[in-house]
Design an enzyme around this catalytic site. Structure first.
Site, mmCIF file in Angstrom:
data_model
loop_
_atom_site.group_PDB
_atom_site.id
_atom_site.type_symbol
_atom_site.label_atom_id
_atom_site.label_comp_id
_atom_site.label_asym_id
_atom_site.label_seq_id
_atom_site.Cartn_x
_atom_site.Cartn_y
_atom_site.Cartn_z
ATOM 1 N N LYS A 132 -11.443 -9.084 5.916
ATOM 2 C CA LYS A 132 -12.049 -7.762 6.072
ATOM 3 C C LYS A 132 -12.632 -7.322 4.724
ATOM 4 C CE LYS A 132 -10.928 -2.953 6.962
ATOM 5 N NZ LYS A 132 -9.803 -1.996 7.042
ATOM 6 N N TYR A 169 0.818 -1.214 0.000
ATOM 7 C CA TYR A 169 0.000 0.000 0.000
ATOM 8 C C TYR A 169 0.855 1.267 0.000
ATOM 9 C CZ TYR A 169 -3.064 3.704 1.619
ATOM 10 O OH TYR A 169 -3.723 4.894 1.726
ATOM 11 N N ASP A 208 -8.278 -3.682 -1.111
ATOM 12 C CA ASP A 208 -9.441 -2.903 -1.531
ATOM 13 C C ASP A 208 -9.033 -1.626 -2.242
ATOM 14 O OD1 ASP A 208 -9.674 -0.619 0.904
ATOM 15 O OD2 ASP A 208 -8.717 -2.483 1.474
#
Length: 530
Positions: free
Chosen positions: A372, A265, A300
């Site tokens: 998640k 990320y 995500d």
């Protein structure tokens, strides 16, 4: 995998894991043979050094920088620092750091008996810090036994006013309304700061600064509301950016329960140097493993910049890589909150069936992980009624596919920072769907050769193909080519690269030695066949 609802081929799944392990190995070797300024500062924090000068610069930064300037980081800071403590006029780390900041401390790389004495003293200090983390983990386990643990899916809700003293009452109110996990979003730009601010903060931007005192205050507040509502309420923050190892250490010391911690990320979305990120994430995950912290990965985010259908395989590949990196660092399956998201364009025909295929695929690939699931954001508009409906579909998909952690979607996403009333309505949406369809996963059975099963198997096959290319070309090149989230990040670019040092012969960091020699007993690796 014999009970797969999607008819996944066990050999294909095993091949995907083997390929992920091969692709990860050069990165793991990089992390094993290098250190960073933040890894070394994390050791100093474990040893008890805290506080900052009048300008807000932490003493750990002053001390690490003085060592780097005089003897380099190649051997670590432990030997020079504890040698100076044992042989100089300094009473403790704080006094030594103050002298270093004033240019009045000298450091050397000790040898012989002096080196042995420094190693012993540094090991004792690091062990004391890790013992504090162990005590906080035991404290969590006692509270879970006394208060109880909510069943899956846990409801995960974000607060982020910028002011820790405003975050606290909002977090407590959310817990009373059913939230099981409170996430305090970090202030915009903190990931690019090469130091951790000190003390309680009241002026964050689109989030609240991650500091030891803010962690302590929110943990205390959630413990109070946990006793009130009769269930343990978890606390989440972000271990990413240039201070990833330090924030992970502070999280362990202050008993946080989850941390956003993704292997790529920071590289892709914050332009942090790839090598710095991979080295830092290994140490941070070793701390998380010891502290019993569940990591949340960031797949995500890829779907906010790449198409959720075309790029579905990149989510799976990243999850497999995150799994491998996590296992190697000592995290067990129960600590792998692998991320994915409900981000397919709702105007696309069969969009909900595609979402079910992707969500069920992730669930079956990682059956023991507390996944998640992230709500829609990219395709939310100013139509709050459509947004509320889309969030309900997301909640339903989560129940049908047995997701573990459901982040609460807001119908005002992208319009403004949610009001308390927005959160209340969003929580009501989740509660309704969980009550009405919480066990629907027991009955959800896609047709063996139907649309959902075929789509899932196709994404898995594409993931294997992508992993084969990454094994041939290398993960750093894949990142440079924009494979994940479209954005291209070259191996030598990004922020913080100057904070990386290759370990020399004789490198010593007692925290790493302790963490690697005494891994948690409940660690469980997914099988990676030879």
């Amino acid at each position: 995998m014999s009970l797969s609802k999607l008819g996944l081929d066990p050999q294909t799944v095993a091949r995907a894991r083997r390929l992920a392990a091969r692709a990860a190995e050069p990165i793991i070797e990089l992390a094993r043979t290098h250190t960073t300024v933040s890894v070394e500062r994390a050791l100093l924090r474990l040893a008890g050094l805290s506080g900052a000068d009048q300008a807000g610069m932490p003493w750990v930064n002053h001390l690490a920088e003085a060592v780097r300037a005089q003897v380099g980081l190649e051997h670590g800071v432990a030997l020079p620092v504890w040698d100076a403590l044992l042989n100089g006029p300094y009473g403790d780390l704080r006094a030594l750091a103050e002298a270093a900041a004033a240019g009045k401390a000298s450091f050397r790389l000790p040898a012989g008996e002096d080196a042995r004495a420094a190693r012993h003293a540094a090991h004792r200090a690091a062990a004391a810090g890790i013992a504090r983390i162990d005590a906080r983990r035991a404290e969590r386990e006692r509270l879970l036994a006394r208060l109880g643990d909510p069943p899956h899916p846990w409801i995960y809700l974000i607060v982020a006013t910028g002011d820790i003293y405003e975050d606290i009452p909002q977090a407590q109110a959310a817990a009373r309304e059913g939230a099981d996990v409170i996430a305090v979003i970090r202030s915009t730009g903190q990931s690019l700061m090469d130091y951790v601010p000190e003390g309680a903060t009241r002026e964050g931007y689109a989030g609240t600064y991650a500091t030891a005192e803010n962690f302590r205050l929110m943990r205390q507040a959630l413990d109070e509301v946990s006793a009130e509502v009769g269930r343990y309420v978890r606390l989440t923050n972000y271990a990413s950016g240039l201070c990833m190892p330090e924030i992970a250490t502070l999280a362990g010391l202050e008993r946080l329960d989850m941390m956003l911690n993704d292997c790529m990320y920071g590289i892709i979305f914050r332009d942090i140097n790839p090598r710095r990120t991979f080295i830092d994430q290994r140490f941070s995950r070793q701390i998380h493993a010891r502290a019993g912290i569940v990591i949340n990965t960031g797949e995500d985010n890829y779907l906010t910049t790449a198409d959720a259908v075309e790029a579905a395989c990149t989510v799976i590949v990243s999850q497999l890589l995150n799994e491998r990196f996590a296992h190697e660092a000592g995290l067990g399956d129960a600590q792998l909150g692998l991320g994915h998201a409900f981000e397919i364009d709702p105007s696309l025909p069969d969009s909900f069936r595609l979402e079910l295929a992707h969500a069920q695929l992730v669930r079956e690939l990682f059956p023991n992980a507390p996944l998640k699931y992230m709500p829609p954001t990219r395709h939310m508009t100013g139509n709050i009624f459509a947004g509320y409906l889309l969030d309900a579909f997301f909640n339903l998909a989560g129940m049908m596919t047995g997701q573990s952690i459901i982040l609460v979607g807001m119908m005002t996403e992208g319009i403004h920072t949610p009001w308390l009333a927005d959160r209340d309505l969003a929580l009501e949406n989740v509660r309704y769907v969980r009550t009405a369809a919480g066990k629907l996963a027991e009955d959800f059975q896609p047709r063996p050769d139907g649309f959902i099963a075929q789509r899932a198997r196709r994404v898995l096959a594409e993931s294997v193909e992508l992993l084969e290319r990454i094994c041939d070309d290398g993960l750093l090149k894949a990142i440079a080519d924009g494979t994940f989230g479209v954005t291209r990040r070259p191996p030598d670019g990004g922020k913080g690269g100057d904070g990386v040092a290759e370990r020399a012969d004789g490198y010593y960091n007692p925290a790493i030695d302790i963490l690697e020699s005494t891994r948690p007993a409940d660690r469980h690796d997914a099988e990676v066949p030879a």
